[in-house]
Scaffold this active site. Structure first.
Site, PDB file in Angstrom:
ATOM      1  N   LYS A  59      23.036 -40.037  28.088  1.00 15.60           N
ATOM      2  CA  LYS A  59      23.507 -39.096  29.107  1.00 15.60           C
ATOM      3  C   LYS A  59      24.558 -38.115  28.602  1.00 15.60           C
ATOM      4  O   LYS A  59      24.742 -37.041  29.185  1.00 15.60           O
ATOM      5  CB  LYS A  59      24.060 -39.869  30.302  1.00 15.60           C
ATOM      6  CG  LYS A  59      23.004 -40.559  31.150  1.00 15.60           C
ATOM      7  CD  LYS A  59      22.222 -39.569  31.983  1.00 15.60           C
ATOM      8  CE  LYS A  59      21.343 -40.268  33.006  1.00 15.60           C
ATOM      9  NZ  LYS A  59      20.670 -39.320  33.917  1.00 15.60           N
ATOM     10  N   SER A 314      17.395 -46.542  26.590  1.00 12.72           N
ATOM     11  CA  SER A 314      18.244 -45.468  27.111  1.00 12.72           C
ATOM     12  C   SER A 314      19.719 -45.805  27.233  1.00 12.72           C
ATOM     13  O   SER A 314      20.554 -44.899  27.274  1.00 12.72           O
ATOM     14  CB  SER A 314      17.715 -45.016  28.474  1.00 12.72           C
ATOM     15  OG  SER A 314      17.680 -46.109  29.376  1.00 12.72           O
TER      16      SER A 314
END
Length: 421
Positions: A59, A314
């Protein structure tokens, strides 16, 4: 020309520009072959280790790219974001690095570990506000605050600069892989990363198939694609907090609808088993959203045989206090944990008889609630039993019934079961 949700598609020139912008704060994360999964699926399974980013998720790419694109006046006014955790940490880091004031809204149910990490990365430059039960609740509150204080909203997925920042993962993949990539499995929450990868691979490797993976309890993108329009789910399972949103983005939806090869969902319990397997067998710590892509490989085992497959891991922002729930959900998914109402005869030795004669040699009582409140012949108890094999369930129930201990089976009664798990 202004980019609109209806016409926008990430361009490779903008993705390269994003890569140049974020290189000062992001490292190129490893692309590692998983020997265990490669052998299991008879394929070349590669793990893109975004869990090893400095904020332990991808992110930071989109957050830093977005904030870096703002004007001096916008930076001076400060930024606002809403996030279940990983985007918040990316924004916090960017604010601290660039010297920008940030207000970060997070759902009240966000794991404490993610809240503490966000505060650590942001230092004195950010303020954390806990609001609502879901990301969508937090986002609504953040938007109101943002508009009333004339600040810039840094969206976790539905923004072109965020999408282009996430897309830089694709550039790294194509640079790192020694063979052409046949499939990329990507977790989908709001769809920012999936949309970015669609842009990168369409430009540089159009034969690569991008497969989006969502939690079974929060299928916002899959539902929208099936209906052909944006939808807001009325209720979602918030367990996989990094990929649990009620509504995907206006920018990301048309990109994913038109360019993803497939959208699939994975049960939360299966994700939990993957988390445990990665930790116990590979010494890899991942959060629930980080295990989504690997959990989906079973559903494509025939199709990916002999192929080169990338699973994007992720993030690794997992709270250790969730371990008990992760184990519980994994056991339930594997049909190894079962809850019953047991009718115990009101006489001495009934419990001993149940343990000695009803339970199998490998069965274990993990939950027991009993209270004698009447003088009736039988008194009920809520009992949780862990089995060694799922095949032991049917014989166990038969022994309960034949000896008059069986009261009810609770696993398939969601209204009651939710109070136990």
């Amino acid at each position: 020309m202004k980019k609109t949700a209806a016409t926008y598609f990430p361009q490779i020139v903008d993705i390269y520009a994003a890569a140049d912008t974020i290189k000062q704060v992001t490292g190129e994360t490893p692309l590692q072959q998983s020997i265990r999964y490669s052998k299991k699926y008879d394929a070349n399974i590669l793990l893109k280790r975004e869990d090893l980013q400095r904020v332990r998720s991808y992110k930071i790419r989109g957050a830093f790219n977005k904030i870096s694109s703002l004007t001096k006046e916008e930076l001076k006014n400060g930024v606002v974001c809403a996030s279940a955790g990983n985007h918040a940490q990316g924004v916090a880091f960017a604010c601290n690095y660039l010297g920008v004031e940030g207000t970060i809204y997070m759902p009240a149910v966000t794991p404490k570990q993610k809240i503490d990490q966000t505060k650590m990365f942001g230092g004195d430059w950010i303020k954390v506000v806990l609001e609502g039960d879901t990301f969508d609740d937090s986002q609504k509150a953040a938007r109101l605050f943002c508009d009333s204080h004339h600040k810039t909203f840094v969206h976790p997925f539905d923004d072109v600069k965020t999408i282009e920042g996430q897309a830089t993962i694709g550039l790294e993949l194509l640079n790192q892989s020694e063979e052409p990539i046949d499939y990329v499995f990507v977790a989908v929450g709001g769809g920012g990363l999936a949309s970015g990868l669609c842009g990168t691979f369409q430009a540089l490797s159009p034969k690569t198939k991008i497969i989006g993976i969502e939690p079974e309890g929060a299928p916002s993108m899959k539902t929208a694609i099936e209906k052909g329009e944006l939808v807001e789910l009325s209720q979602i399972d918030k367990f996989i907090d990094g990929a649990a949103v009620q509504k995907v983005g206006q920018y990301t939806f048309p990109i994913c609808k038109d360019h993803l090869y497939k959208m699939e969902t994975v049960p939360e319990g299966k994700v939990c088993q993957t988390i445990l397997d990665l930790y116990n067998r590979d010494a890899i710590v991942v959060e629930p959203a980080g295990a989504l892509t690997i959990s989906a490989l079973d559903d494509f085992k025939d199709e990916i045989k002999g192929k080169t497959v990338v699973c994007i891991v992720s993030g690794s922002n997992n709270d250790i206090t969730r371990t008990a729930e992760i184990k519980e959900r994994a056991l339930l998914y594997g049909n190894l944990k079962h809850y019953f109402i047991i009718r115990f005869p009101q006489r001495p030795g009934a419990l001993k008889e149940f343990v000695a004669d009803i339970l199998g040699p490998d069965d274990d009582i993990t939950h027991f609630e009993y209270s004698k409140k009447s003088s009736r012949e039988n008194a009920p108890a809520v009992v949780g039993i862990e089995l060694k094999s799922s095949e032991d369930l049917k014989p166990l129930i038969q022994r309960m019934k034949s000896n008059n201990f069986f009261g009810d089976y609770l696993n398939n009664k969601p209204d009651l079961f939710q109070y136990l798990v």
